[in-house]
Write an enzyme that holds these catalytic residues in place. Structure first.
Site, PDB file in Angstrom:
ATOM      1  N   ALA A  27       0.867  -1.188   0.000  1.00  0.00           N
ATOM      2  CA  ALA A  27       0.000   0.000   0.000  1.00  0.00           C
ATOM      3  C   ALA A  27       0.901   1.235   0.000  1.00  0.00           C
ATOM      4  O   ALA A  27       0.824   2.102   0.870  1.00  0.00           O
ATOM      5  CB  ALA A  27      -0.985   0.005   1.175  1.00  0.00           C
ATOM      6  N   LEU A  28       1.775   1.269  -0.983  1.00  0.00           N
ATOM      7  CA  LEU A  28       2.884   2.230  -0.998  1.00  0.00           C
ATOM      8  C   LEU A  28       2.405   3.656  -1.224  1.00  0.00           C
ATOM      9  O   LEU A  28       1.423   3.898  -1.923  1.00  0.00           O
ATOM     10  CB  LEU A  28       3.879   1.832  -2.096  1.00  0.00           C
ATOM     11  N   HIS A  32       7.067   5.670   1.622  1.00  0.00           N
ATOM     12  CA  HIS A  32       7.845   4.503   1.185  1.00  0.00           C
ATOM     13  C   HIS A  32       8.804   4.884   0.053  1.00  0.00           C
ATOM     14  O   HIS A  32       9.955   4.468   0.030  1.00  0.00           O
ATOM     15  CB  HIS A  32       6.921   3.397   0.663  1.00  0.00           C
ATOM     16  N   GLN A  56       3.358  -9.581  13.123  1.00  0.00           N
ATOM     17  CA  GLN A  56       3.441  -8.298  13.827  1.00  0.00           C
ATOM     18  C   GLN A  56       2.087  -7.654  14.066  1.00  0.00           C
ATOM     19  O   GLN A  56       2.008  -6.550  14.585  1.00  0.00           O
ATOM     20  CB  GLN A  56       4.385  -7.345  13.097  1.00  0.00           C
ATOM     21  N   LYS A 144       9.105   7.712  10.802  1.00  0.00           N
ATOM     22  CA  LYS A 144       7.710   7.687  11.235  1.00  0.00           C
ATOM     23  C   LYS A 144       7.519   6.583  12.268  1.00  0.00           C
ATOM     24  O   LYS A 144       6.780   6.738  13.234  1.00  0.00           O
ATOM     25  CB  LYS A 144       6.803   7.451  10.035  1.00  0.00           C
ATOM     26  N   GLN A 148      10.617   1.465  15.958  1.00  0.00           N
ATOM     27  CA  GLN A 148      11.010   0.328  15.108  1.00  0.00           C
ATOM     28  C   GLN A 148      12.414   0.537  14.538  1.00  0.00           C
ATOM     29  O   GLN A 148      13.265  -0.370  14.591  1.00  0.00           O
ATOM     30  CB  GLN A 148       9.979   0.201  13.986  1.00  0.00           C
TER      31      GLN A 148
END
Ligand code: AMP
Length: 248
Positions: A27-28, A32, A56, A144, A148
């Site tokens: 869902a780029l 990305h 995840q 963002k 992570q």
């Protein structure tokens, strides 16, 4: 652009002087693509993976409705001169039926990890597997998802993976909302107030004030916390969970 699905095909690629790797769940959007462009500028070969990683997702409904516009994604990657689109096969990635995983005991318990049990174990495990397969020189992650990025950087260091983990600034819509695949799921009235998340965490005097302002606007606040010179936030609008962070 070569589309590669199996581990055997990936392994059969010729050696390259440098490999820039961008792992995604598809869902780029332009966020990305800024990672892909940086990878393109810095490496001989660019590999982008698209894999909606079930390990995840702590919420099965979130996994079910995660957008998967694969043909559109592939067209976007081809336009950015991506060399390899890697679309891993679930049963190859998880041939061990989730027996093995990567765990971290401190930072994964905070912020997003506190309310999404298992999430970062799922992220770290799949990224470790993808690094072992792709063997990148450099890997690109967005700020963002700052927690992570930080965990992956520390994992690469702790396990001597020899991958240069590179952070890329958050790409935002004109109104400040951080681009995210989940933004597609916002209802129009939710989309209107969504940019306030960024505005409020950027300007509020402290995390408590930010929490109160967000709640007043109708956000269901998961957390707003200041950690190591950054302000991190996660909040729901309806059933959509948005995250963001800013440097203080
Ligand atoms: P995802 O597909 O959500 O797993 O994201 C794949 C990569 O793109 C991760 O490294 C994200 O941090 C990064 N990314 C997602 N949204 C943005 C954004 N708005 N700006 C910069 N990077 C992003």
């Amino acid at each position: 652009m070569k589309i590669v699905k199996s581990v055997a095909e990936l392994r059969a690629l010729p050696e390259s002087r440098s490999v820039g790797f961008v792992p995604t769940m598809g869902a780029l959007h332009d966020g990305h693509l800024s990672l892909v462009r940086k990878a393109r500028a810095e490496n001989e070969r660019v590999v982008v993976s698209i894999f909606v990683n079930p390990a995840q997702f702590n919420d099965p409904e979130d996994l079910r409705r995660y957008p998967r516009p694969i043909e559109k994604d592939l067209a976007m990657l081809a336009r950015e001169n991506t060399d390899v689109a890697f679309l891993p096969i679930h049963d190859e990635i998880y041939g061990d039926r989730f027996r093995f995983e990567v765990r971290e005991k401190e930072f994964t318990k905070m912020l997003c990890g506190a309310t999404r049990p298992g999430h970062f174990e799922g992220v770290l495990t799949v990224v470790m597997k993808l690094f072992c397969l792709v063997r990148p020189t450099r890997a690109y992650f967005g700020e963002k998802d700052f927690q992570q990025l930080s965990l992956i950087r520390d994992m690469a260091k702790s396990f001597f993976l020899g991958v240069d983990v590179i952070g890329v600034p958050t790409v935002r819509e004109a109104d400040g909302l951080a681009m995210s695949s989940r933004n597609l799921l916002l209802k129009s009235e939710e989309r209107e107030i969504a940019p306030r998340l960024y505005q409020i965490i950027k300007t509020a005097a402290d995390a408590g004030v930010a929490r109160r302002e967000l709640s007043t606007l109708g956000f269901r606040v998961d957390y707003v916390e200041d950690v190591a010179g950054r302000r991190f936030a996660a909040a729901f609008l309806g059933s959509v969970r948005l995250i963001d962070n800013v440097e203080l």
